[in-house]
Design a protein around this motif. Sequence first.
Motif, PDB file in Angstrom:
ATOM      1  N   ASN A 185      -1.139  18.252  -6.969  1.00  0.00           N
ATOM      2  CA  ASN A 185      -1.260  16.837  -7.306  1.00  0.00           C
ATOM      3  C   ASN A 185      -0.704  15.946  -6.201  1.00  0.00           C
ATOM      4  OD1 ASN A 185      -2.269  17.810  -9.638  1.00  0.00           O
ATOM      5  ND2 ASN A 185      -0.593  17.167 -10.947  1.00  0.00           N
ATOM      6  N   LEU A 186       0.318  16.450  -5.519  1.00  0.00           N
ATOM      7  CA  LEU A 186       0.891  15.706  -4.397  1.00  0.00           C
ATOM      8  C   LEU A 186      -0.150  15.540  -3.294  1.00  0.00           C
ATOM      9  CD1 LEU A 186       3.910  14.888  -3.356  1.00  0.00           C
ATOM     10  CD2 LEU A 186       3.669  16.923  -1.994  1.00  0.00           C
ATOM     11  N   ILE A 187      -0.799  16.657  -2.937  1.00  0.00           N
ATOM     12  CA  ILE A 187      -1.825  16.605  -1.893  1.00  0.00           C
ATOM     13  C   ILE A 187      -2.965  15.698  -2.345  1.00  0.00           C
ATOM     14  CG2 ILE A 187      -3.555  17.974  -0.683  1.00  0.00           C
ATOM     15  CD1 ILE A 187      -1.558  20.329  -0.856  1.00  0.00           C
ATOM     16  N   GLY A 188      -3.399  15.875  -3.601  1.00  0.00           N
ATOM     17  CA  GLY A 188      -4.478  15.050  -4.129  1.00  0.00           C
ATOM     18  C   GLY A 188      -4.104  13.579  -4.165  1.00  0.00           C
ATOM     19  N   GLY A 189      -2.833  13.300  -4.452  1.00  0.00           N
ATOM     20  CA  GLY A 189      -2.382  11.919  -4.572  1.00  0.00           C
ATOM     21  C   GLY A 189      -2.516  11.152  -3.269  1.00  0.00           C
ATOM     22  N   ALA A 232       0.836  -1.201   0.000  1.00  0.00           N
ATOM     23  CA  ALA A 232       0.000   0.000   0.000  1.00  0.00           C
ATOM     24  C   ALA A 232       0.869   1.249   0.000  1.00  0.00           C
ATOM     25  CB  ALA A 232      -0.925   0.000   1.214  1.00  0.00           C
ATOM     26  N   LEU A 233       1.948   1.221   0.777  1.00  0.00           N
ATOM     27  CA  LEU A 233       2.845   2.376   0.840  1.00  0.00           C
ATOM     28  C   LEU A 233       3.503   2.612  -0.516  1.00  0.00           C
ATOM     29  CD1 LEU A 233       3.924   4.382   3.017  1.00  0.00           C
ATOM     30  CD2 LEU A 233       5.921   2.917   3.200  1.00  0.00           C
ATOM     31  N   LYS A 234       3.992   1.521  -1.105  1.00  0.00           N
ATOM     32  CA  LYS A 234       4.642   1.623  -2.417  1.00  0.00           C
ATOM     33  C   LYS A 234       3.649   2.149  -3.453  1.00  0.00           C
ATOM     34  CE  LYS A 234       5.335  -1.390  -5.634  1.00  0.00           C
ATOM     35  NZ  LYS A 234       5.115  -2.777  -5.992  1.00  0.00           N
ATOM     36  N   ASN A 235       2.412   1.604  -3.413  1.00  0.00           N
ATOM     37  CA  ASN A 235       1.397   2.043  -4.367  1.00  0.00           C
ATOM     38  C   ASN A 235       1.047   3.511  -4.189  1.00  0.00           C
ATOM     39  OD1 ASN A 235       1.143  -0.368  -5.683  1.00  0.00           O
ATOM     40  ND2 ASN A 235      -0.560  -1.089  -4.417  1.00  0.00           N
ATOM     41  N   THR A 236       0.974   3.961  -2.921  1.00  0.00           N
ATOM     42  CA  THR A 236       0.665   5.368  -2.680  1.00  0.00           C
ATOM     43  C   THR A 236       1.740   6.249  -3.301  1.00  0.00           C
ATOM     44  OG1 THR A 236      -0.418   4.762  -0.633  1.00  0.00           O
ATOM     45  CG2 THR A 236       0.154   7.065  -0.893  1.00  0.00           C
ATOM     46  N   PHE A 237       3.013   5.869  -3.081  1.00  0.00           N
ATOM     47  CA  PHE A 237       4.094   6.674  -3.654  1.00  0.00           C
ATOM     48  C   PHE A 237       4.070   6.623  -5.176  1.00  0.00           C
ATOM     49  CE2 PHE A 237       6.232   6.318   0.622  1.00  0.00           C
ATOM     50  CZ  PHE A 237       6.081   7.664   0.898  1.00  0.00           C
ATOM     51  N   VAL A 258       1.283   8.916  -6.246  1.00  0.00           N
ATOM     52  CA  VAL A 258       1.693  10.318  -6.091  1.00  0.00           C
ATOM     53  C   VAL A 258       2.699  10.676  -7.183  1.00  0.00           C
ATOM     54  CG1 VAL A 258       2.953  11.904  -4.583  1.00  0.00           C
ATOM     55  CG2 VAL A 258       1.194  10.429  -3.642  1.00  0.00           C
ATOM     56  N   PHE A 259       3.636   9.764  -7.463  1.00  0.00           N
ATOM     57  CA  PHE A 259       4.611   9.998  -8.526  1.00  0.00           C
ATOM     58  C   PHE A 259       3.894  10.243  -9.858  1.00  0.00           C
ATOM     59  CE2 PHE A 259       6.796   8.151 -12.151  1.00  0.00           C
ATOM     60  CZ  PHE A 259       7.991   8.864 -12.151  1.00  0.00           C
ATOM     61  N   GLY A 260       2.918   9.375 -10.148  1.00  0.00           N
ATOM     62  CA  GLY A 260       2.162   9.522 -11.397  1.00  0.00           C
ATOM     63  C   GLY A 260       1.466  10.864 -11.464  1.00  0.00           C
ATOM     64  N   ALA A 261       0.853  11.264 -10.339  1.00  0.00           N
ATOM     65  CA  ALA A 261       0.112  12.524 -10.336  1.00  0.00           C
ATOM     66  C   ALA A 261       1.062  13.707 -10.457  1.00  0.00           C
ATOM     67  CB  ALA A 261      -0.718  12.634  -9.053  1.00  0.00           C
ATOM     68  N   VAL A 262       2.200  13.636  -9.753  1.00  0.00           N
ATOM     69  CA  VAL A 262       3.087  14.802  -9.706  1.00  0.00           C
ATOM     70  C   VAL A 262       3.857  14.960 -11.011  1.00  0.00           C
ATOM     71  CG1 VAL A 262       5.135  15.738  -8.581  1.00  0.00           C
ATOM     72  CG2 VAL A 262       3.285  14.827  -7.212  1.00  0.00           C
ATOM     73  N   PHE A 263       4.358  13.855 -11.578  1.00  0.00           N
ATOM     74  CA  PHE A 263       5.211  13.997 -12.746  1.00  0.00           C
ATOM     75  C   PHE A 263       4.478  13.739 -14.058  1.00  0.00           C
ATOM     76  CE2 PHE A 263       8.106  13.314  -9.221  1.00  0.00           C
ATOM     77  CZ  PHE A 263       8.934  14.414  -9.395  1.00  0.00           C
ATOM     78  N   ILE A 264       3.801  12.600 -14.175  1.00  0.00           N
ATOM     79  CA  ILE A 264       3.167  12.284 -15.460  1.00  0.00           C
ATOM     80  C   ILE A 264       2.033  13.265 -15.751  1.00  0.00           C
ATOM     81  CG2 ILE A 264       1.976  10.502 -16.786  1.00  0.00           C
ATOM     82  CD1 ILE A 264       3.429   8.433 -15.036  1.00  0.00           C
ATOM     83  N   GLN A 265       1.133  13.406 -14.768  1.00  0.00           N
ATOM     84  CA  GLN A 265      -0.044  14.259 -14.987  1.00  0.00           C
ATOM     85  C   GLN A 265       0.360  15.715 -15.222  1.00  0.00           C
ATOM     86  OE1 GLN A 265      -3.090  13.580 -12.009  1.00  0.00           O
ATOM     87  NE2 GLN A 265      -3.793  15.669 -12.267  1.00  0.00           N
TER      88      GLN A 265
END
Lengths: 295, 292
Positions: B217-221, B69-74, B77-84
């Motif tokens: 996006n970080l907060i949203g993630g 779950a921790l890995k998935n959350t990161f 968040v990575f997807g939201a912060v960088f890709i999006q």
Amino acid sequence: METNKINNYGASFKRSPIFYIITRIVVLFFIIIIIFPLLYTLSLSVRSPETVYSARYFLIPYEFSFANYIDAFVNAEQKLKVSFPRMFLNSAVVTSLSVTLIISMSIFAAFAFSHLRFPLKESLYNVMIASVAMPAQVLLIPLFYILIYLGIINTYQAVILAYAGFLIPIGILILRMFYEQIPYELTEAGTVDGASDFQLLMKVLLPLAKPAIATCVILLFLDTWNEFIYAMIFMQDPTIHTVPVGLAKIGTSRYQVNIGTYSASVMITIIPVMIIFAVFQRWFIAGMTMGALKH
Amino acid sequence: MIYKTFQIKTLFYLLPAVFIFLTFNVIPGLTSLVLSFFDFTGFETNLFRKFVGIDNFIKIYEDKYFWIALKNTFLFVFGAVFIQTGIALILSIFIFFGNFKFSILVRSIIFFPCVLAPVSVGLVWKKILEQDGVLNSILGLDYSYLSSVSLVMWLIIMVNTWQWIGYNLVIYYAGLQSMNIELLEASDIDGANWSQKIFSIIIPLLWPTTILNMILNLIGGFRAFDIVYVLTRGGPAHYSEVLASYLYYYSFSAGGPNKMGVGAAVAFVIFACILTIAVARIIVSKRIRREN
């Protein structure tokens, strides 16, 4: 006006045919990606139940029918004990009361933050800013018990108060920023003329703050109407489910439903938002952009 | 300031909002931290009866699904912060400088999913991604995307990006509209081509907007729950669980262990993540200010 501005400094953008073609391809690609899932769901929902499975991969149905929508209403009530009209009523009550409560309290509190003095002002304000970044789930377990102790779990008040506590900082942040942008001369002129602080707020600041209040209404409306986890856990009684909670129940239930009925259920929740968005789209976009800049 | 000193009547303006904020936000937030050291279920009346020290934290430390779950959350968040953010940046520049006739309509269409409930969005995509869904018939495959351990998280990220890209887009658009155009005009005279302009002028000038989008996006993630809940419920076998859904599973889920204390420990972890990021942000912005 906007296009003139672009023409002024877009010379090499306009000259380049490669740029022209790339932008068209990329933007068209994204528009299709955005529209397709919604259009596809809409298309499934307006087919007659018999033709849902046949030729289902073409967007245009060859037999129009609203039978799926009737099935969606019936399925929700008979199998899952939730009803769409009731869900919309619940959501409307929760949303309108929370937004009214939050805004009416923020109007006054933001005034105290911007124009009055009190101890610990900036510390309290910093706590509010910090709380905006906290995910709602952090508060879930203690809130659940607080609402049980107060005896209001499974009532509208439970969710309304939870939303108020969680979203009030947003209202205060936006309104304080706005109050502070109002020229100092205006409020000073008011005090010189002998206006009390209450009159100052009501007669000078509030009439000017209408755009800021509109921004708050939009942001809070979206946050409360679409909110899921608090509504699901604090109002578990099926008669007071909000739209997202009821829909999640329908969409993830173990009863197998026809894909047409499923799509119609989803579209029932999307179409009203689509209509509201079509009417107020400028306000939505401006409101969410302004709301983002508060961070 | 209207008054030079604190007046009692100020409390009338302040108290209702502050009372609600403290009772339903600050106090539960702090209680949550305390509760993570107690063991209790959803049926108990006295939550503070059984103090267990750091047992709840040991329990999640030893649970392999917590780490997933921790890995998935990161990852999320990575997807939201960088890709999006990255896609939104390119898209906003293309729409802004592309001289589209219907630029407002284009923006409205891409923005529209932001106003929908994540639950509705998740359910729309769920049927498309299912084994007998439309994606398989377009691609001519027969694959169960949402039950693939390696793929499922990326699909959740994709659906989330689909929904929120328009939000970043309109923020970038506001940034572009208020951009200083003199540099662009100067580069026109110097004969810069469009790609040089985008990479050497526009993207650097948009840097503050990029930071803002990344923070949003970080907060949203970290908030993501709804979309995971309706798309997969954390499945297959907890492989798409994020911290929030893991908390839900441990504390509230009908088929779950009903261990609220463990849920509070997970909330502690989320709290710590956000706090670390907030402190890091303050330190970085102070350092930048000092350097300038």
